[in-house]
Design a protein around this motif. Structure first.
Motif, short mmCIF file in Angstrom:
data_model
loop_
_atom_site.label_atom_id
_atom_site.label_comp_id
_atom_site.label_asym_id
_atom_site.label_seq_id
_atom_site.Cartn_x
_atom_site.Cartn_y
_atom_site.Cartn_z
N SER A 139 21.16 63.43 54.00
CA SER A 139 20.66 62.59 54.87
C SER A 139 20.91 61.85 55.32
N ASN A 140 22.17 62.22 55.60
CA ASN A 140 22.74 61.34 56.65
C ASN A 140 23.15 62.47 57.78
N ALA A 141 22.35 61.69 58.77
CA ALA A 141 22.91 62.40 60.14
C ALA A 141 23.72 62.82 61.17
N ASN A 142 24.41 61.51 60.92
CA ASN A 142 25.22 60.79 61.87
C ASN A 142 26.19 61.68 61.77
N PRO A 143 27.01 62.69 63.01
CA PRO A 143 27.95 63.33 62.94
C PRO A 143 29.45 62.85 62.61
N HIS A 144 29.26 61.01 62.65
CA HIS A 144 30.85 60.79 62.72
C HIS A 144 31.09 60.97 60.85
N TRP A 145 30.07 61.05 59.97
CA TRP A 145 30.59 61.03 58.69
C TRP A 145 30.61 62.40 58.09
N GLY A 146 31.59 62.48 58.18
CA GLY A 146 32.48 64.40 57.96
C GLY A 146 34.14 64.27 58.25
N TYR A 147 34.50 65.48 57.16
CA TYR A 147 36.03 66.13 57.94
C TYR A 147 36.12 65.89 58.61
N VAL A 148 35.11 67.26 59.92
CA VAL A 148 36.00 66.90 60.87
C VAL A 148 36.24 65.81 61.80
N GLU A 149 34.92 64.91 61.99
CA GLU A 149 34.86 64.02 62.77
C GLU A 149 35.76 63.22 62.38
N PRO A 203 39.97 73.64 52.65
CA PRO A 203 39.71 75.45 51.48
C PRO A 203 39.53 76.39 52.06
N ASN A 204 39.72 77.45 52.50
CA ASN A 204 39.44 78.47 53.11
C ASN A 204 39.05 78.48 54.82
N ASN A 205 39.99 77.56 54.69
CA ASN A 205 39.42 77.29 56.67
C ASN A 205 37.87 77.24 56.84
N GLU A 206 37.33 76.24 56.10
CA GLU A 206 35.95 75.79 55.89
C GLU A 206 35.97 74.64 56.28
N ASN A 207 36.31 73.97 57.45
CA ASN A 207 36.09 72.42 57.82
C ASN A 207 35.44 71.80 57.93
N TYR A 208 33.45 72.71 57.58
CA TYR A 208 32.96 71.69 57.93
C TYR A 208 32.05 71.89 56.07
N ASN A 209 32.41 72.13 55.37
CA ASN A 209 32.38 72.41 53.73
C ASN A 209 33.17 70.83 53.69
N ASP A 210 32.57 69.92 53.40
CA ASP A 210 32.98 68.90 52.93
C ASP A 210 32.84 68.42 51.92
N LEU A 211 32.22 69.17 51.00
CA LEU A 211 32.01 69.42 49.15
C LEU A 211 33.28 70.02 48.72
N LEU A 228 33.98 56.73 50.03
CA LEU A 228 33.46 56.33 51.41
C LEU A 228 33.67 57.89 52.45
N GLN A 229 34.72 58.97 51.82
CA GLN A 229 34.42 59.95 51.86
C GLN A 229 32.94 60.95 51.14
N ILE A 230 33.14 60.67 50.02
CA ILE A 230 32.44 61.29 49.66
C ILE A 230 30.75 60.71 49.00
N GLU A 231 30.35 59.66 49.68
CA GLU A 231 29.31 58.94 49.42
C GLU A 231 28.95 59.45 51.14
N LYS A 232 29.38 59.30 51.59
CA LYS A 232 29.02 59.67 53.49
C LYS A 232 28.89 61.31 53.81
N TRP A 233 30.47 61.91 53.06
CA TRP A 233 30.37 63.07 53.29
C TRP A 233 29.74 63.96 52.79
N LEU A 234 28.84 64.39 51.40
CA LEU A 234 28.11 64.23 50.83
C LEU A 234 26.84 63.96 50.80
#
Length: 136
Positions: free
Chosen positions: A37-47, A92-100, A28-34
Motif C-alpha cells: 500500500s506504500n506508494a512512496n518510491p523512496h521505500w525500496g532497494y533501488v532508492e 538476486p537474478n539482477n532484479e533490482n525491483y524485487n524487494d522481496l 525497516l526494509q521488510i516493513e517499508k519495502w514489502l
C-alpha cells in the motif's frame, strides 16, 4: 568536464548517516519495502542504494571524503569494508525491483549484518547529535 562539487559538510554528513541507518535496518526494509500500500518510491532497494551512492556520494569516491576532512580516519575505517560490500552487491537474478527477493537474500542479509556492526562502531565515534541519527 568534471562536475563541480557543492555541498555543505554538515548536510552531507546528515545524508550519509541517514542512508547508513536505512541500509542497516532490515526490519525497516521488510516493513517499508514489502508494504504494497506504500506508494512512496523512496521505500525500496533501488532508492535506498541510489540515495547512498548517487545522492550522498554523487560520483565521488569514499576516500575523497576522508582526504577532504569530511569524515575522520576512524569513521572511514569502520565503514569502508561495508561500503565496498554494498557497492558490489547485486540483487538476486539482477532484479533490482524485487524487494522481496532482496530482503530474503542471504548475501543481502549478511551485508546488512556487517553494516549493523559498522554502524555500532561508528556510533561510538560520533558526537551525540550525529549518533542519534544512527540509532533505530
Amino acid at each position: 568536464m568534471e562536475k563541480e562539487w557543492k555541498m555543505d559538510k554538515q548536510y552531507w554528513r546528515s545524508m550519509w548517516l541517514s542512508s547508513i541507518a536505512e541500509l542497516t535496518n532490515l526490519d525497516l526494509q521488510i516493513e517499508k519495502w514489502l508494504d504494497a500500500s506504500n506508494a512512496n518510491p523512496h521505500w525500496g532497494y533501488v532508492e535506498f542504494m541510489c540515495c547512498y551512492f548517487d545522492d550522498v556520494f554523487q560520483g565521488r569516491k569514499y576516500e575523497d571524503f576522508l582526504s577532504d576532512g569530511w569524515i575522520s580516519e576512524a569513521e572511514y575505517d569502520c565503514v569502508k569494508d561495508w561500503h565496498e560490500l554494498l557497492d558490489a552487491h547485486k540483487a538476486p537474478n539482477n532484479e533490482n525491483y524485487n524487494d522481496l527477493a532482496i530482503v530474503n537474500d542471504l548475501e543481502w542479509r549478511r551485508i546488512v549484518a556487517i553494516g549493523v556492526i559498522a554502524k555500532e562502531q561508528l556510533i561510538k565515534l560520533l558526537p551525540s547529535d550525529e549518533a542519534s541519527q544512527l540509532r533505530s
